[in-house]
Design a protein around this motif. Sequence first.
Motif, PDB file in Angstrom:
ATOM      1  N   LEU A   1       0.828  -1.205   0.000  1.00  0.00           N
ATOM      2  CA  LEU A   1       0.000   0.000   0.000  1.00  0.00           C
ATOM      3  C   LEU A   1       0.867   1.262   0.000  1.00  0.00           C
ATOM      4  N   SER A   2       1.969   1.238   0.716  1.00  0.00           N
ATOM      5  CA  SER A   2       2.820   2.430   0.767  1.00  0.00           C
ATOM      6  C   SER A   2       3.460   2.720  -0.584  1.00  0.00           C
TER       7      SER A   2
ATOM      8  N   GLN B   1      -8.479  -9.991   2.620  1.00  0.00           N
ATOM      9  CA  GLN B   1      -7.750 -10.497   1.455  1.00  0.00           C
ATOM     10  C   GLN B   1      -6.925  -9.463   0.706  1.00  0.00           C
ATOM     11  N   THR B   2      -7.384  -8.211   0.660  1.00  0.00           N
ATOM     12  CA  THR B   2      -6.703  -7.263  -0.210  1.00  0.00           C
ATOM     13  C   THR B   2      -6.964  -5.825   0.225  1.00  0.00           C
ATOM     14  N   ASP B   3      -6.458  -4.895  -0.573  1.00  0.00           N
ATOM     15  CA  ASP B   3      -6.652  -3.466  -0.321  1.00  0.00           C
ATOM     16  C   ASP B   3      -7.400  -2.843  -1.488  1.00  0.00           C
TER      17      ASP B   3
ATOM     18  N   LEU C   1       1.194   7.835  -6.212  1.00  0.00           N
ATOM     19  CA  LEU C   1       0.113   8.800  -6.350  1.00  0.00           C
ATOM     20  C   LEU C   1       0.418  10.094  -5.585  1.00  0.00           C
ATOM     21  N   ALA C   2       0.948   9.983  -4.378  1.00  0.00           N
ATOM     22  CA  ALA C   2       1.279  11.175  -3.592  1.00  0.00           C
ATOM     23  C   ALA C   2       2.336  12.026  -4.292  1.00  0.00           C
ATOM     24  N   ASP C   3       3.312  11.368  -4.906  1.00  0.00           N
ATOM     25  CA  ASP C   3       4.356  12.101  -5.629  1.00  0.00           C
ATOM     26  C   ASP C   3       3.793  12.898  -6.796  1.00  0.00           C
ATOM     27  N   ASN C   4       2.571  12.559  -7.213  1.00  0.00           N
ATOM     28  CA  ASN C   4       1.917  13.253  -8.313  1.00  0.00           C
ATOM     29  C   ASN C   4       0.688  14.045  -7.854  1.00  0.00           C
TER      30      ASN C   4
ATOM     31  N   ILE D   1      -1.900  13.197  -5.943  1.00  0.00           N
ATOM     32  CA  ILE D   1      -3.194  12.508  -5.910  1.00  0.00           C
ATOM     33  C   ILE D   1      -3.377  11.865  -4.534  1.00  0.00           C
ATOM     34  N   GLY D   2      -4.413  12.302  -3.830  1.00  0.00           N
ATOM     35  CA  GLY D   2      -4.734  11.734  -2.528  1.00  0.00           C
ATOM     36  C   GLY D   2      -5.526  10.451  -2.675  1.00  0.00           C
ATOM     37  N   ILE D   3      -5.473   9.617  -1.653  1.00  0.00           N
ATOM     38  CA  ILE D   3      -6.198   8.341  -1.676  1.00  0.00           C
ATOM     39  C   ILE D   3      -7.030   8.179  -0.416  1.00  0.00           C
ATOM     40  N   PHE D   4      -8.008   7.305  -0.512  1.00  0.00           N
ATOM     41  CA  PHE D   4      -8.743   6.785   0.637  1.00  0.00           C
ATOM     42  C   PHE D   4      -8.623   5.276   0.516  1.00  0.00           C
ATOM     43  N   ALA D   5      -7.948   4.646   1.456  1.00  0.00           N
ATOM     44  CA  ALA D   5      -7.685   3.209   1.379  1.00  0.00           C
ATOM     45  C   ALA D   5      -8.609   2.437   2.306  1.00  0.00           C
TER      46      ALA D   5
END
Length: 124
Positions: free
Chosen positions: A77-78, A98-100, A84-87, A89-93
């Motif tokens: 995830l990191s 089983q997964t992300d 995305l952060a380097d560009n 773009i924020g996320i909501f995880a």
Amino acid sequence: MKLKRVGGDFTVCKLSALSDLAGFQQESGFWFLGKTDEELSLVCETSVVPEKTVEREDGFQAFRIEGVLDFSLIGILSKLSAVLADNGIGIFAVSTFQTDYILVKKENYENALKLLDAAGYTII
């Protein structure tokens, strides 16, 4: 690593109590409920947001890491979020057993997938 698009528009909601879910269409294709000692949150398709919400943020689209992630895997995830952060773009995880799942604002979605593709992820 493969990333799979999850169709639909999504909303992140803050609820005051579980009773706010009365009438909520639990059979909808995607929803995630999280409760802590400080808040109750719901991520669901925008078309089925419950009538009672304290706050809500609309306009998300999602993708998931395809397959089952072993708990011994580190940094998945990191690494995704760093691209995305380097560009800007924020996320909501959202993580399941089983997964992300990664939600980004609709206006950033296609660009996010292009950036991840360029970083070596396979978009399916």
